[in-house]
Design a protein around this motif. Structure first.
Motif, PDB file in Angstrom:
ATOM      1  N   ASN A 164       0.848  -1.192   0.000  1.00  0.00           N
ATOM      2  CA  ASN A 164       0.000   0.000   0.000  1.00  0.00           C
ATOM      3  C   ASN A 164       0.878   1.234   0.000  1.00  0.00           C
ATOM      4  O   ASN A 164       1.911   1.305   0.667  1.00  0.00           O
ATOM      5  CB  ASN A 164      -0.971   0.004   1.187  1.00  0.00           C
ATOM      6  CG  ASN A 164      -0.306   0.327   2.496  1.00  0.00           C
ATOM      7  OD1 ASN A 164       0.577  -0.398   2.929  1.00  0.00           O
ATOM      8  ND2 ASN A 164      -0.733   1.392   3.143  1.00  0.00           N
ATOM      9  N   TYR A 175      -4.209   4.626   4.948  1.00  0.00           N
ATOM     10  CA  TYR A 175      -5.629   4.511   4.649  1.00  0.00           C
ATOM     11  C   TYR A 175      -6.367   4.233   5.955  1.00  0.00           C
ATOM     12  O   TYR A 175      -5.762   3.937   6.992  1.00  0.00           O
ATOM     13  CB  TYR A 175      -5.905   3.415   3.615  1.00  0.00           C
ATOM     14  CG  TYR A 175      -5.577   2.008   4.059  1.00  0.00           C
ATOM     15  CD1 TYR A 175      -6.526   1.190   4.669  1.00  0.00           C
ATOM     16  CD2 TYR A 175      -4.299   1.474   3.867  1.00  0.00           C
ATOM     17  CE1 TYR A 175      -6.228  -0.103   5.076  1.00  0.00           C
ATOM     18  CE2 TYR A 175      -3.992   0.175   4.274  1.00  0.00           C
ATOM     19  CZ  TYR A 175      -4.953  -0.599   4.872  1.00  0.00           C
ATOM     20  OH  TYR A 175      -4.659  -1.868   5.276  1.00  0.00           O
ATOM     21  N   GLU A 192     -10.932   2.999   3.517  1.00  0.00           N
ATOM     22  CA  GLU A 192     -11.169   4.354   3.016  1.00  0.00           C
ATOM     23  C   GLU A 192      -9.891   4.892   2.380  1.00  0.00           C
ATOM     24  O   GLU A 192      -8.828   4.876   2.983  1.00  0.00           O
ATOM     25  CB  GLU A 192     -11.613   5.260   4.161  1.00  0.00           C
ATOM     26  CG  GLU A 192     -11.958   6.683   3.725  1.00  0.00           C
ATOM     27  CD  GLU A 192     -12.403   7.551   4.893  1.00  0.00           C
ATOM     28  OE1 GLU A 192     -12.414   8.792   4.739  1.00  0.00           O
ATOM     29  OE2 GLU A 192     -12.727   6.980   5.958  1.00  0.00           O
ATOM     30  N   ASN A 193      -9.996   5.331   1.133  1.00  0.00           N
ATOM     31  CA  ASN A 193      -8.873   5.863   0.350  1.00  0.00           C
ATOM     32  C   ASN A 193      -7.736   4.844   0.205  1.00  0.00           C
ATOM     33  O   ASN A 193      -6.564   5.159   0.459  1.00  0.00           O
ATOM     34  CB  ASN A 193      -8.324   7.149   0.975  1.00  0.00           C
ATOM     35  CG  ASN A 193      -9.365   8.236   1.081  1.00  0.00           C
ATOM     36  OD1 ASN A 193     -10.234   8.354   0.223  1.00  0.00           O
ATOM     37  ND2 ASN A 193      -9.280   9.035   2.136  1.00  0.00           N
ATOM     38  N   PRO A 194      -8.042   3.623  -0.226  1.00  0.00           N
ATOM     39  CA  PRO A 194      -6.958   2.637  -0.406  1.00  0.00           C
ATOM     40  C   PRO A 194      -6.171   2.901  -1.692  1.00  0.00           C
ATOM     41  O   PRO A 194      -6.748   3.197  -2.742  1.00  0.00           O
ATOM     42  CB  PRO A 194      -7.717   1.314  -0.492  1.00  0.00           C
ATOM     43  CG  PRO A 194      -9.043   1.675  -1.085  1.00  0.00           C
ATOM     44  CD  PRO A 194      -9.372   3.044  -0.552  1.00  0.00           C
ATOM     45  N   HIS A 195      -4.858   2.791  -1.591  1.00  0.00           N
ATOM     46  CA  HIS A 195      -3.962   2.925  -2.758  1.00  0.00           C
ATOM     47  C   HIS A 195      -2.971   1.771  -2.693  1.00  0.00           C
ATOM     48  O   HIS A 195      -1.929   1.873  -2.050  1.00  0.00           O
ATOM     49  CB  HIS A 195      -3.249   4.275  -2.756  1.00  0.00           C
ATOM     50  CG  HIS A 195      -4.175   5.435  -2.951  1.00  0.00           C
ATOM     51  ND1 HIS A 195      -4.481   5.940  -4.200  1.00  0.00           N
ATOM     52  CD2 HIS A 195      -4.883   6.172  -2.062  1.00  0.00           C
ATOM     53  CE1 HIS A 195      -5.332   6.944  -4.072  1.00  0.00           C
ATOM     54  NE2 HIS A 195      -5.595   7.112  -2.776  1.00  0.00           N
ATOM     55  N   ASP A 254     -10.433   7.062  -4.009  1.00  0.00           N
ATOM     56  CA  ASP A 254     -10.577   8.185  -3.085  1.00  0.00           C
ATOM     57  C   ASP A 254     -11.921   8.118  -2.377  1.00  0.00           C
ATOM     58  O   ASP A 254     -12.403   9.116  -1.834  1.00  0.00           O
ATOM     59  CB  ASP A 254     -10.446   9.510  -3.847  1.00  0.00           C
ATOM     60  CG  ASP A 254      -9.041   9.705  -4.411  1.00  0.00           C
ATOM     61  OD1 ASP A 254      -8.084   9.300  -3.733  1.00  0.00           O
ATOM     62  OD2 ASP A 254      -8.909  10.242  -5.526  1.00  0.00           O
ATOM     63  N   THR A 260     -14.636   4.869  -0.318  1.00  0.00           N
ATOM     64  CA  THR A 260     -14.563   3.748   0.619  1.00  0.00           C
ATOM     65  C   THR A 260     -14.880   2.438  -0.091  1.00  0.00           C
ATOM     66  O   THR A 260     -15.863   2.351  -0.838  1.00  0.00           O
ATOM     67  CB  THR A 260     -15.536   3.956   1.788  1.00  0.00           C
ATOM     68  OG1 THR A 260     -15.175   5.148   2.497  1.00  0.00           O
ATOM     69  CG2 THR A 260     -15.481   2.783   2.757  1.00  0.00           C
TER      70      THR A 260
END
Length: 488
Positions: free
Chosen positions: A227, A231, A244-247, A314, A316
């Protein structure tokens, strides 16, 4: 193998999936195999720690017939009252259960899994190998030439967030968000074929030795996840969760369940570099030697049967465990990704980014100091620091070790004391009888019936020049007059 696991929190599921990936095909290598790397009769074993070390040793040539070893360690979970030999004795009728169950089984073949407490980050580490035939010999002008082959498996994560530890996660209330810092995990298997060259550099009354290993690498199975930023993680009932907001970046090769290591999925290159300086010596060899080396600089590009994915949101992401519970990990990772795209993302996004990715070899920097205390007694100091500047890929564990040893041409015994990844002290013992080496850098996991969280062992068999009377003469030395009788 029977199982008696009950349904548990998502923290156990994360642990289970990670363990499956990391311990896949654990049939081979060890931590650093110090008992077969350090002595002046180490031969081919010394090349991977420092390619210049062979020229300062007591051999003219060394032919390794083969070797095998296995090392694993973690600070997430452990098996109560267990050791490697208990696993072996009950291998045909194992029963697994959680020690936290209200009435866990107590039979001899019942293995109870428990979890470490505390608030530190967690790690899982596997480092394995099967060594093929390898040869190194001296050449005229104090040079050396060699060739070696290894099948290697490495997998780890050294920065699993403490929030994912079993007790903190299991005891966390539902719908209570918490921040997760960047973390990563990877596992990889590969075959390497290398050539070695070493030479002596003359100085002002100083002896400096240099060495290089060049390796062609074939990649087999691999998987990675990383990641990219913080997040927000939320735990929900029924083992569900939201991010929430995972990258994330992740990739994997498709693993044939019935034929592991049967398909080549990538290629790469690797290099080892080393320099040694003899600081003090007498007519019998060095008294004090210092070395510095760079190990496993290189990469593998996986471009066959491979998938690379990017998850950038960006908003959930909500994930239901019931969507994924029938996936057979790690053999159906592609199916898991299809579920992620079609159900969790509801078809609004596609994570697929390409059909190839690059993973780094487990690179490291090392310092060595070897001191001859008397005619047969030595003390070695070793520092290994992992280097992770190339990109994702398995990492080498940091290690600080002090190894006293007694050696002659036929017999040696070593007793390494090592600090593994600045967190655990391991005690080891290794012996060489002629060309047979048997040892462990972590004896506790082999014999003790206590909390089992890791173990280490290695075995190697070789032929060496002293067995045939040639001592420090290489295979191509002009003074050789044929093979002499085996001597002790």
């Amino acid at each position: 193998m029977k199982s008696s696991y009950s349904k548990n929190s998502y923290g156990i599921i994360i642990c289970g999936l990670t363990c499956v990936m990391l311990f896949l095909h654990t049939t081979s290598f060890g931590q650093e195999q110090l008992g077969m790397r350090l002595e002046t009769y180490a031969g081919t074993g010394s090349l991977t720690l420092n390619p210049s070390a062979f020229l300062s040793g007591d051999l003219g040539w060394d032919f390794q017939l083969g070797g095998i070893g296995a090392f694993l360690a973690n600070n997430y979970a452990f098996v109560e009252n267990a050791g490697l030999f208990r696993f072996i004795n009950n291998r045909d009728q194992m029963t697994w259960a959680l020690a936290l169950n209200s009435n866990p089984p107590r039979e001899e073949n019942a293995f109870l899994v428990n979890f470490f407490d505390g608030s530190s980050n967690r790690f899982l580490h596997l480092n394995s190998f099967i060594a093929g035939p390898s040869l190194v010999t001296r050449l005229s002008g104090n040079k050396s030439l060699g060739i070696f082959t290894n099948l290697r498996i490495a997998g780890n994560s050294f920065n699993i967030p403490a929030e994912f530890s079993y007790f903190p996660y299991n005891n966390r209330p539902f719908q209570q968000p918490f921040a997760v810092q960047p973390w990563d995990a990877s596992v990889m298997s590969w075959l390497e074929v290398g050539i070695h060259y070493g030479w002596e550099i003359k100085g002002n009354d100083q002896t400096i030795l240099a060495g290089i290993n060049l390796k062609y690498v074939q990649g087999y199975e691999s998987a990675y996840i990383s990641n990219r930023s913080d997040y927000i993680h939320t735990k929900w009932p029924d083992n569900n969760l939201s991010l929430e907001n995972p990258h994330f970046r992740f990739g994997f090769t498709q693993i044939p369940e019935s034929r592991p290591f049967s398909q080549r999925n990538g290629n790469g290159l690797g290099i080892d570099l080393g320099v040694s300086q003899i600081l003090f010596e007498d007519r019998n060899g060095y008294i004090l030697k210092a070395g510095i080396s760079l190990m496993d600089l290189g990469f593998i590009r996986f471009n066959r049967n491979s998938q690379n994915h990017h998850l950038n949101l960006d908003t959930t992401l909500f994930m239901r465990w019931e969507d994924y519970e029938n996936v057979r990990y790690p053999f159906e990772l592609e199916e898991a990704v299809q579920i992620l795209n079609s159900r969790s993302l509801e078809g609004s996004h596609s994570t697929f980014f390409g059909d190839q990715y690059l993973l780094a070899l487990p690179s490291a920097f090392s310092l060595q100091l070897d001191y001859k205390m008397s005619n047969h007694i030595y003390l070695n100091s070793l520092l290994i620091q992992n280097l992770s500047f190339i990109g994702p890929g398995p990492q080498r564990a940091n290690l600080l070790a002090f190894t006293p040893r007694w050696q002659n041409h036929f017999f040696s015994v070593s007793a390494p004391i090592s600090v593994f990844h600045w967190s655990k002290v391991h005690l080891g013992l290794a012996a060489r009888f002629g060309g047979l080496i048997i040892g462990s850098d972590h004896l506790h996991g082999l014999f003790n019936r206590s909390d089992f969280s890791g173990m280490d062992f290695y075995v190697s068999l070789k032929l060496q020049s002293w067995m045939f009377g040639s001592k420090k003469e290489g295979l191509f030395s002009k003074s050789r007059s044929g093979i002499e009788c085996f001597e002790f």
